[in-house]
Each structure stands twice: as structure tokens, then as C-alpha cells.
Design a protein around this motif. Structure first.
Motif, PDB file in Angstrom:
ATOM      1  N   HIS A 521      51.515  43.636  47.694  1.00 38.01           N
ATOM      2  CA  HIS A 521      50.979  42.449  47.023  1.00 38.01           C
ATOM      3  C   HIS A 521      51.860  42.129  45.820  1.00 38.01           C
ATOM      4  O   HIS A 521      52.025  42.969  44.938  1.00 38.01           O
ATOM      5  CB  HIS A 521      49.540  42.696  46.557  1.00 38.01           C
ATOM      6  N   CYS A 522      52.425  40.908  45.799  1.00 40.46           N
ATOM      7  CA  CYS A 522      53.294  40.490  44.696  1.00 40.46           C
ATOM      8  C   CYS A 522      52.532  39.591  43.731  1.00 40.46           C
ATOM      9  O   CYS A 522      51.722  38.749  44.156  1.00 40.46           O
ATOM     10  CB  CYS A 522      54.505  39.732  45.237  1.00 40.46           C
ATOM     11  N   PHE A 523      52.790  39.770  42.450  1.00 38.21           N
ATOM     12  CA  PHE A 523      52.155  38.966  41.406  1.00 38.21           C
ATOM     13  C   PHE A 523      53.246  38.407  40.499  1.00 38.21           C
ATOM     14  O   PHE A 523      54.004  39.162  39.906  1.00 38.21           O
ATOM     15  CB  PHE A 523      51.173  39.813  40.588  1.00 38.21           C
ATOM     16  N   TYR A 524      53.301  37.078  40.424  1.00 37.94           N
ATOM     17  CA  TYR A 524      54.323  36.414  39.611  1.00 37.94           C
ATOM     18  C   TYR A 524      53.698  35.875  38.333  1.00 37.94           C
ATOM     19  O   TYR A 524      52.506  35.555  38.298  1.00 37.94           O
ATOM     20  CB  TYR A 524      54.960  35.260  40.395  1.00 37.94           C
ATOM     21  N   ALA A 525      54.534  35.773  37.310  1.00 41.15           N
ATOM     22  CA  ALA A 525      54.061  35.228  36.039  1.00 41.15           C
ATOM     23  C   ALA A 525      53.562  33.799  36.234  1.00 41.15           C
ATOM     24  O   ALA A 525      54.200  33.002  36.934  1.00 41.15           O
ATOM     25  CB  ALA A 525      55.187  35.253  35.010  1.00 41.15           C
ATOM     26  N   GLU A 526      52.407  33.500  35.655  1.00 40.90           N
ATOM     27  CA  GLU A 526      51.790  32.166  35.718  1.00 40.90           C
ATOM     28  C   GLU A 526      51.479  31.732  37.147  1.00 40.90           C
ATOM     29  O   GLU A 526      51.475  30.551  37.467  1.00 40.90           O
ATOM     30  CB  GLU A 526      52.686  31.125  35.027  1.00 40.90           C
ATOM     31  N   ASP A 527      51.201  32.704  38.021  1.00 41.51           N
ATOM     32  CA  ASP A 527      50.904  32.396  39.422  1.00 41.51           C
ATOM     33  C   ASP A 527      49.433  32.715  39.681  1.00 41.51           C
ATOM     34  O   ASP A 527      48.967  33.806  39.355  1.00 41.51           O
ATOM     35  CB  ASP A 527      51.806  33.232  40.336  1.00 41.51           C
ATOM     36  N   ALA A 528      48.712  31.757  40.242  1.00 39.86           N
ATOM     37  CA  ALA A 528      47.283  31.967  40.508  1.00 39.86           C
ATOM     38  C   ALA A 528      46.984  31.810  41.993  1.00 39.86           C
ATOM     39  O   ALA A 528      45.911  31.360  42.386  1.00 39.86           O
ATOM     40  CB  ALA A 528      46.463  30.972  39.692  1.00 39.86           C
ATOM     41  N   SER A 529      47.926  32.192  42.850  1.00 39.69           N
ATOM     42  CA  SER A 529      47.773  31.933  44.284  1.00 39.69           C
ATOM     43  C   SER A 529      47.208  33.109  45.073  1.00 39.69           C
ATOM     44  O   SER A 529      46.898  32.965  46.255  1.00 39.69           O
ATOM     45  CB  SER A 529      49.133  31.539  44.879  1.00 39.69           C
ATOM     46  N   HIS A 530      47.060  34.294  44.456  1.00 38.46           N
ATOM     47  CA  HIS A 530      46.594  35.452  45.221  1.00 38.46           C
ATOM     48  C   HIS A 530      45.155  35.236  45.679  1.00 38.46           C
ATOM     49  O   HIS A 530      44.302  34.735  44.931  1.00 38.46           O
ATOM     50  CB  HIS A 530      46.690  36.726  44.378  1.00 38.46           C
ATOM     51  N   CYS A 531      44.881  35.633  46.931  1.00 39.20           N
ATOM     52  CA  CYS A 531      43.561  35.360  47.529  1.00 39.20           C
ATOM     53  C   CYS A 531      42.423  36.125  46.845  1.00 39.20           C
ATOM     54  O   CYS A 531      41.258  35.744  46.958  1.00 39.20           O
ATOM     55  CB  CYS A 531      43.592  35.672  49.030  1.00 39.20           C
ATOM     56  N   GLN A 532      42.738  37.219  46.136  1.00 44.35           N
ATOM     57  CA  GLN A 532      41.690  37.998  45.469  1.00 44.35           C
ATOM     58  C   GLN A 532      41.804  37.906  43.945  1.00 44.35           C
ATOM     59  O   GLN A 532      41.410  38.815  43.223  1.00 44.35           O
ATOM     60  CB  GLN A 532      41.786  39.471  45.904  1.00 44.35           C
ATOM     61  N   LEU A 533      42.328  36.782  43.487  1.00 47.38           N
ATOM     62  CA  LEU A 533      42.567  36.628  42.046  1.00 47.38           C
ATOM     63  C   LEU A 533      41.283  36.768  41.236  1.00 47.38           C
ATOM     64  O   LEU A 533      41.270  37.416  40.180  1.00 47.38           O
ATOM     65  CB  LEU A 533      43.211  35.263  41.779  1.00 47.38           C
ATOM     66  N   ALA A 534      40.183  36.171  41.707  1.00 47.41           N
ATOM     67  CA  ALA A 534      38.918  36.216  40.954  1.00 47.41           C
ATOM     68  C   ALA A 534      38.432  37.656  40.789  1.00 47.41           C
ATOM     69  O   ALA A 534      38.046  38.079  39.688  1.00 47.41           O
ATOM     70  CB  ALA A 534      37.862  35.375  41.664  1.00 47.41           C
ATOM     71  N   GLU A 535      38.471  38.441  41.895  1.00 49.04           N
ATOM     72  CA  GLU A 535      38.008  39.839  41.825  1.00 49.04           C
ATOM     73  C   GLU A 535      38.906  40.668  40.913  1.00 49.04           C
ATOM     74  O   GLU A 535      38.430  41.498  40.143  1.00 49.04           O
ATOM     75  CB  GLU A 535      37.995  40.463  43.235  1.00 49.04           C
ATOM     76  N   ILE A 536      40.234  40.417  40.988  1.00 49.89           N
ATOM     77  CA  ILE A 536      41.184  41.163  40.148  1.00 49.89           C
ATOM     78  C   ILE A 536      40.930  40.847  38.672  1.00 49.89           C
ATOM     79  O   ILE A 536      40.909  41.742  37.828  1.00 49.89           O
ATOM     80  CB  ILE A 536      42.637  40.802  40.536  1.00 49.89           C
ATOM     81  N   SER A 537      40.700  39.556  38.367  1.00 43.00           N
ATOM     82  CA  SER A 537      40.454  39.149  36.981  1.00 43.00           C
ATOM     83  C   SER A 537      39.172  39.780  36.447  1.00 43.00           C
ATOM     84  O   SER A 537      39.124  40.230  35.297  1.00 43.00           O
ATOM     85  CB  SER A 537      40.362  37.622  36.891  1.00 43.00           C
ATOM     86  N   ASP A 538      38.128  39.815  37.288  1.00 50.62           N
ATOM     87  CA  ASP A 538      36.860  40.432  36.866  1.00 50.62           C
ATOM     88  C   ASP A 538      37.044  41.913  36.566  1.00 50.62           C
ATOM     89  O   ASP A 538      36.506  42.440  35.581  1.00 50.62           O
ATOM     90  CB  ASP A 538      35.797  40.262  37.961  1.00 50.62           C
ATOM     91  N   LEU A 539      37.791  42.608  37.418  1.00 50.94           N
ATOM     92  CA  LEU A 539      38.011  44.037  37.222  1.00 50.94           C
ATOM     93  C   LEU A 539      38.843  44.303  35.963  1.00 50.94           C
ATOM     94  O   LEU A 539      38.564  45.245  35.207  1.00 50.94           O
ATOM     95  CB  LEU A 539      38.711  44.625  38.451  1.00 50.94           C
ATOM     96  N   LEU A 540      39.856  43.457  35.726  1.00 57.10           N
ATOM     97  CA  LEU A 540      40.663  43.607  34.516  1.00 57.10           C
ATOM     98  C   LEU A 540      39.822  43.405  33.258  1.00 57.10           C
ATOM     99  O   LEU A 540      39.986  44.115  32.260  1.00 57.10           O
ATOM    100  CB  LEU A 540      41.825  42.608  34.525  1.00 57.10           C
ATOM    101  N   GLU A 541      38.909  42.427  33.317  1.00 57.91           N
ATOM    102  CA  GLU A 541      38.036  42.183  32.168  1.00 57.91           C
ATOM    103  C   GLU A 541      37.119  43.376  31.922  1.00 57.91           C
ATOM    104  O   GLU A 541      36.889  43.784  30.778  1.00 57.91           O
ATOM    105  CB  GLU A 541      37.207  40.909  32.424  1.00 57.91           C
ATOM    106  N   LEU A 542      36.621  43.961  33.015  1.00 64.57           N
ATOM    107  CA  LEU A 542      35.769  45.154  32.897  1.00 64.57           C
ATOM    108  C   LEU A 542      36.553  46.313  32.285  1.00 64.57           C
ATOM    109  O   LEU A 542      36.039  47.019  31.393  1.00 64.57           O
ATOM    110  CB  LEU A 542      35.244  45.539  34.291  1.00 64.57           C
TER     111      LEU A 542
END
Length: 557
Positions: A521-542
Motif C-alpha cells: 500500500h503506497c501513501f503519497y503526500a497530500e493524497d486522499a485516494s486510498h480506499c481505507q483512508l477513513a479507517e486509517i485516519s480514525d486509527l491515527l487519531e486514536l
């Protein structure tokens, strides 16, 4: 409205007219907005520049591409008499829209035809399935260059005329015209029916297009579709694997390797080396382990090339224990084997082990140290504070090993001295270099100044870095990062403000990746295209909240 078009609209071109015209042409080439283009057109009419030939051509192309026939007709009035470029634009537009009869009518009306017009008409007729007409025009084309030959060959393939395509391809060779990568991609697409794929592959390699991505894609498709016909052939598969690896198309490397296995082709040493190199490039430990198992199954794990790539793969994936085990079990080691192991130990923070292995190599093997080994050794000395030993290695490069130190070696010495607080010595060393020091050398010195609070040398170093940046715009980002690492946040803001004022921005996009269940899974700066972005963001916030709670408890106590 973008800054670029605002600047053009507010400029009255009295001086440097040629530069202004070039800027307008460049804008019309690179911007697709019809609104901005129309506004600029109005400004050009006011300034009397809309009738300039190359500006008018770009305006015509813009209106044709956006299907604005009235505006295109208005621009056409700017041209006096016959203009071959205008006719080419109109013919190309009709071909794109499928109006091939109108394209042919315009072509027949041209008093003087060029190669672009001939090729556009041939290509248009082929797209409409009118092969006989297309070949009639091709045979009468006085400009038989690689583009027109390729248009005819591609058209025959598209219309299922593979046998005729091969005859034409042979005629092309006999006429002395050298095919390009588009020609080979088209020819390979038509190879399946007659089984000429391997013969064409030989030509591809001979001409030098075996590493072109477009040709490789056609070759993969060919090999998969040919099935049984390519089972015994390793060369074609290795060519594709190696080509994708060189082009850094890492996903394609694994796709081709899997297709190769599915087709029943047995990978050889070259195949394993290439695919393991791919695993090392993306630090894919799971895929690398899987390939290691396959290498053992095929009995080639002790081969010097496979063993070396396994050593490198494990080291770059962070599994230094496995890397060392593979290296120790190799019955033969060459210069590259020793280099990747020494480099792997240094890069993974095993500085003492790196130095120990280097000394072991000097005692027990006939392999002579090379530039990369010595760079790793200097890096290890820098991170263990062994200044005297590091300088001894550096001084012996030319006198003992006959290797002239390069910029990276000198930067390592500066880093070594700076880390140990020898800032004056580091500055003097930079001044004594026989060539322009790397920016990284000044950065290492600035970092050392920050650590040991030497403002005097820091100020001189910062001025030097700013001078280097002025000569290289890409250096602004590096200097901003250097200041950030040194904790000089006021200077960071100054540099970023300077970048904004000059309209500069970072062009390279940062990328991180993680492998989960054999999927990278690749993550680019300022990229919001990953299909699990919402779950990843929630986990990072936790995680962020969890990290804040212990800090809050510490402050209470």
C-alpha cells in the motif's frame, strides 16, 4: 484565475515582444481551460497579437479541441492564403471526430502536402476500417518515414490483417527505415496468430527497445496469449522482468513473474536475481522470503548471484540476521557480495559489525575494497565516534587502494568530525576539498553547530547554504529541511516565505509504503485516494490520543 494568465493579461508587450509571444504560446499549449483561453484570446485581439501565426495556430487548436466551431472559424480568418499547418490541424480534427471523408476532401484540396497530412489521413482511414483506401494513399506517400510506416502497420493490426502487417513490416526493414517502440508494440500485438513473437523479440533486443515499457506490455500480453508456445523460453521472460525492473515498474515485475510460473516456465538464476532485486527495492520482506523458498526448491540458493541478491534483499528489508545467515552460508563470495553485506550492516546501524566484517574481508579474501565499501566504513566510523580510525581509512583511500575520494566520502568525514564536536576541523576540511563540496557536507556542519551551540560557524555555514540555494532552486526545499532538523524555525519560515514569493513549490511528492498480506500500500503526500483512508485516519487519531494521555499524567506528577 491562475497567476500565469493574470500576468499575461496585465502585461502590455512593448519591449521583449518575442518573449511575451512565447509565454502566450506556452500557456495555450499547457492549459486546457477554455474560459482562461478565451479571456487570453480577447486580450491578444486588443494588443494586436492574435494574428501572429503561431499564436493563431494555438488558438485554433484550442477551439478545435473544445469543439467550438464558431470561434475556430473566426481564428481561421487570421490566416491569409494556404497554410499547411492549419490544414494539418483541420485534417487531424476531422480524423479525431471520425469525419474521414471531410479529412480526405481537405487533403485533396491541399496544393502542397507534407508528411503530417499524409500520416493523419492514412491513420484516419485505418481507424474507420477503410484499409484498401489507406494502403492506396500509403503506397503513394512520398514521405515514408517511421511515423507513416507505423501508422500503416498499426492500422493493419487493428483491422485484423496480421499477415499483411508482417509483409509490410519486412518491407519497412528492407527499405532501411528503423522501427521505433510504437512500431514494435503494434507488431507484437499481431504476433500471436502466426507465432512470430520470438523472432520479433530478437529484433526488439537488437534495436534496443527491450526495456521500453510500452514494448514490454505488448510482450507480456503476447507471451500470456501464446501459452504453450513460450513454455521452454526463458530469455523472453527474463527480458520482460529485467526491463520492468530497470523502469522501476515493480508491480509489473511480480505480475510477469507470476504469469511466467502459470505458463509453466522454470525461473533461472537471472530471473531470481531480478525479482529479488525488486523485493529489495521496495523492502518487501514477505515476497522476498517466498522467493527464497522457491530458490531453495530449485536448488540455486547457494549460487553467488542469488545469494548476493538474497543478502541485499534481507538487509534492505531490515532483517539483518537473515541477511548475515545467507551471507555466511555462501560457499563463494565476490566483490558485490562483500559490498552489500558491509553496506547492509552500516545502513542498519550495526557500525561495529560493519567495521569488523571489512577487516575480515581484508584478512581472508582477495577482494579489494571499493568506493561503496569505504563509504559504508566511513559512515560506520561517523556513527561510532571513531574519528582517528575514520580519518585513517579516508587517508588510505588514494595511497593504499588507489581510489580517489568523491564528494560522498568527503561529506562522511565532515559528518564524522561534526558529530564529534570538531567543528573548526570540519569547516577547514570543507575549505580544503579539491572540488565543490556537496550541500550535504554544509548541512552536516550546520547540524553539528546546532548540537554544540557554535553560532559563529553556524552563521557562516548558513550563508554558504543560502548561496548554493540561489544557484539551484531545488535547494530551497533541502535548506528548509536542514534548518528544521537544526531547530532553526525562524530560518525555516524565512526560506518558505522566499519560496512563496518566487512562486516555487516542491515538485517531488513524498511516498511511504507498507506491506500487508503480500499487498504493498503506497501513501503519497497530500493524497486522499486510498480506499481505507477513513479507517486509517480514525486509527491515527486514536493513537494520537493514547500518546497524549501518558504525557498528561506525567505533567500532573
Amino acid at each position: 484565475m491562475p497567476t500565469a494568465v493574470k500576468t499575461l493579461l496585465t502585461t502590455i508587450p512593448t519591449t521583449n515582444l518575442g518573449t511575451y509571444v512565447q509565454k502566450c504560446i506556452s500557456f495555450l499549449k499547457t492549459h486546457n481551460s477554455i474560459t482562461e483561453g478565451t479571456v487570453l484570446h480577447g486580450h491578444l485581439v486588443k494588443t494586436g497579437l492574435s494574428s501572429k501565426r503561431y499564436i493563431a495556430v494555438r488558438l485554433l487548436i484550442m477551439y478545435l479541441d473544445t469543439r467550438k466551431p464558431k470561434e475556430a472559424a473566426q481564428v481561421l480568418k487570421e490566416f491569409k492564403g494556404f497554410d499547411p499547418i492549419v490544414h494539418n490541424c483541420l485534417i487531424n480534427d476531422h480524423v479525431k471526430r471520425g469525419n474521414v471523408d471531410e479529412a480526405r476532401r481537405l487533403f485533396d484540396l491541399m496544393p502542397k502536402r507534407n508528411d503530417v497530412a499524409w500520416t493523419a489521413l492514412i491513420s484516419g482511414l485505418m481507424k474507420c476500417g477503410r484499409v484498401r483506401e489507406a494502403m492506396w494513399y500509403f503506397e503513394r506517400n512520398p514521405f515514408r518515414n517511421v511515423i507513416s510506416w507505423t501508422a500503416a502497420i498499426s492500422g493493419l493490426v487493428q483491422n485484423g490483417r496480421s499477415f499483411e502487417m508482417f509483409k509490410l513490416f519486412r518491407n519497412m526493414f528492407e527499405s532501411g527505415v528503423r522501427p521505433n517502440y510504437v512500431t514494435f508494440s503494434s507488431v507484437l500485438s499481431g504476433c500471436v496468430e502466426f507465432g512470430f513473437g520470438m523472432s520479433v523479440l530478437g529484433m526488439v533486443v537488437k534495436v534496443g527497445f527491450e526495456k521500453n515499457v510500452s514494448v514490454l506490455n505488448s510482450l507480456v500480453s503476447l507471451c500470456v496469449r501464446m501459452g504453450e508456445m513460450v513454455r521452454a523460453d526463458n530469455v523472453s521472460w527474463n527480458t520482460m522482468v529485467g526491463g520492468y525492473l530497470e523502469n522501476k515498474e515493480f508491480d509489473k515485475v511480480f505480475e510477469v513473474f507470476n504469469e511466467m510460473l502459470l505458463c509453466g516456465v522454470t525461473p533461472n538464476i537471472s530471473t531470481f536475481s531480478s525479482v529479488l532485486n525488486c523485493c529489495a527495492s521496495i523492502a518487501s520482506l514477505e515476497k522476498g522470503k517466498n522467493l527464497h523458498g522457491k530458490a531453495i526448491k530449485h536448488g540455486i540458493q547457494f549460487d553467488v548471484f542469488v545469494g548476493t541478491t538474497l543478502t541485499d534483499m534481507y538487509a534492505k528489508s531490515g532483517d539483518i540476521d537473515s541477511s548475515k545467515k545467507v551471507f555466511d552460508r555462501m560457499p563463494k563470495k565476490n566483490e558485490i557480495s562483500w559490498t552489500v553485506m558491509i553496506q547492509g550492516l552500516a545502513d542498519n546501524g550495526f557500525a561495529e559489525e560493519c567495521l569488523s566484517l571489512f577487516e575480515e574481508m581484508r584478512r581472508t579474501s582477495t577482494v579489494a575494497p571499493n568506493e561503496l565499501m569505504l563509504l559504508s566504513v566511513l559512515f560506520a566510523c561517523s556513527h561510532t565516534g571513531l574519528i582517528d580510525k575514520g580519518l585513517q581509512y579516508f587517508n588510505s583511500m588514494l595511497s593504499v587502494y588507489g581510489i580517489r575520494p568523491r564528494g560522498r566520502h568527503c561529506t562522511s568525514v565532515v559528518d564524522m568530525l561534526s558529530r564529534s564536536g570538531c567543528l573548526s576541523e570540519a569547516e577547514d576540511f570543507i575549505k580544503s576539498m579539491p572540488f565543490e563540496p556537496e550541500t550535504s557536507a554544509w548541512a552536516a556542519l550546520l547540524s553539528g553547530c546546532n548540537r554544540y551551540k557554535n553560532d559563529e560557524i553556524a552563521e557562516r555555514t548558513a550563508r554558504k547554504l543560502l548561496e548554493l540555494v540561489e544557484r539551484n532552486f531545488a535547494g530551497y526545499v533541502m535548506l528548509s529541511n536542514i534548518y528544521a532538523l537544526a531547530g532553526r524555525w525562524i530560518d525555516v519560515r524565512k526560506i518558505r516565505r522566499l519560496m512563496r514569493d518566487r512562486g516555487l513549490k516542491k515538485s517531488a511528492v513524498g511516498c511511504s509504503w507498507v506491506e500487508v498480506k503480500n499487498v504493498v500500500h503506497c501513501f503519497y503526500a497530500e493524497d486522499a485516494s486510498h480506499c481505507q483512508l477513513a479507517e486509517i485516519s480514525d486509527l491515527l487519531e486514536l493513537l494520537r490520543l493514547e500518546m497524549q494521555i501518558p504525557n498528561a499524567n506525567k505533567q500532573k506528577h
